[in-house]
Design an enzyme around this catalytic site. Structure first.
Site, PDB file in Angstrom:
ATOM      1  N   ARG A  15       0.828  -1.219   0.000  1.00 37.41           N
ATOM      2  CA  ARG A  15       0.000   0.000   0.000  1.00 37.41           C
ATOM      3  C   ARG A  15       0.857   1.263   0.000  1.00 37.41           C
ATOM      4  O   ARG A  15       0.600   2.189  -0.772  1.00 37.41           O
ATOM      5  CB  ARG A  15      -0.954   0.004   1.192  1.00 37.41           C
ATOM      6  CG  ARG A  15      -2.121  -0.961   1.022  1.00 37.41           C
ATOM      7  CD  ARG A  15      -2.992  -0.978   2.244  1.00 37.41           C
ATOM      8  NE  ARG A  15      -2.194  -1.425   3.385  1.00 37.41           N
ATOM      9  CZ  ARG A  15      -2.538  -1.263   4.655  1.00 37.41           C
ATOM     10  NH1 ARG A  15      -3.658  -0.665   4.953  1.00 37.41           N
ATOM     11  NH2 ARG A  15      -1.769  -1.707   5.623  1.00 37.41           N
ATOM     12  N   ASN A  38      -6.323  -2.551   1.781  1.00 37.06           N
ATOM     13  CA  ASN A  38      -6.267  -4.006   1.917  1.00 37.06           C
ATOM     14  C   ASN A  38      -7.688  -4.545   1.922  1.00 37.06           C
ATOM     15  O   ASN A  38      -8.628  -3.850   2.319  1.00 37.06           O
ATOM     16  CB  ASN A  38      -5.588  -4.419   3.224  1.00 37.06           C
ATOM     17  CG  ASN A  38      -4.081  -4.348   3.147  1.00 37.06           C
ATOM     18  OD1 ASN A  38      -3.508  -4.304   2.075  1.00 37.06           O
ATOM     19  ND2 ASN A  38      -3.443  -4.356   4.301  1.00 37.06           N
TER      20      ASN A  38
END
Length: 158
Positions: free
Chosen positions: A85, A103
């Site tokens: 990320r 996520n």
């Protein structure tokens, strides 16, 4: 016998650790170094008079709508716990994209990329590789009409 009350003498030159020097260069972008790139004019702050115009700086930098592209990507494999990320945020912002990344509980990562068509295509290619510790096994990309927002952000897990 005379006893000196003076403390130890310090050297006139104390070396600065390299990490401290590099950190100070990142904090102060106007400091130049022979091997580092010179800051571009985009790093300059707008004056208050430039903010009073009818056209915002944001609209001057956005590509025309026919050159805009927005896609949703789902990345599968070893993509959680490997800096995926944060890596996505750094790359997307570097390409001038808007959108988000998060996520998913199934172990995948989901992202929305919006911006110049070429930049979105480049981000798709980068997502196929991912950061060094990731192992991407699948990348599903589909067009999207979702609002990407103003910047590129991290969203909570879904």
């Amino acid at each position: 016998m005379a006893v000196s009350m003076a403390g130890p003498t310090l050297p006139k030159f104390l070396p600065i650790p390299t990490t401290t020097l590099l950190h100070s260069l990142r904090i102060h972008p106007r400091i130049t170094h022979p091997t580092l790139p010179t800051p571009s004019p985009n790093h300059l702050l707008f004056s208050s008079s430039s903010m009073n115009t009818t056209t915002s700086a944001k609209s001057q930098t956005e590509p025309p709508l026919d050159q805009q592209k927005t896609v949703r990507a789902v990345i599968k494999g070893r993509v959680q716990g490997v800096f995926y990320r944060n890596w996505t945020i750094e790359n997307a912002r570097g390409l001038g994209l808007r959108g988000w990344v998060r996520n998913r509980r199934d172990g995948s990562v989901e992202a929305l990329f919006s911006g110049k068509s070429e930049s979105v295509d480049e981000m798709e290619q980068r997502c196929r590789r991912g950061p060094p510790d990731a192992l991407v096994t699948s990348l599903q990309v589909s067009p999207s009409d979702d609002d990407p927002g103003r910047g590129f952000d991290r969203r909570p897990t879904v």
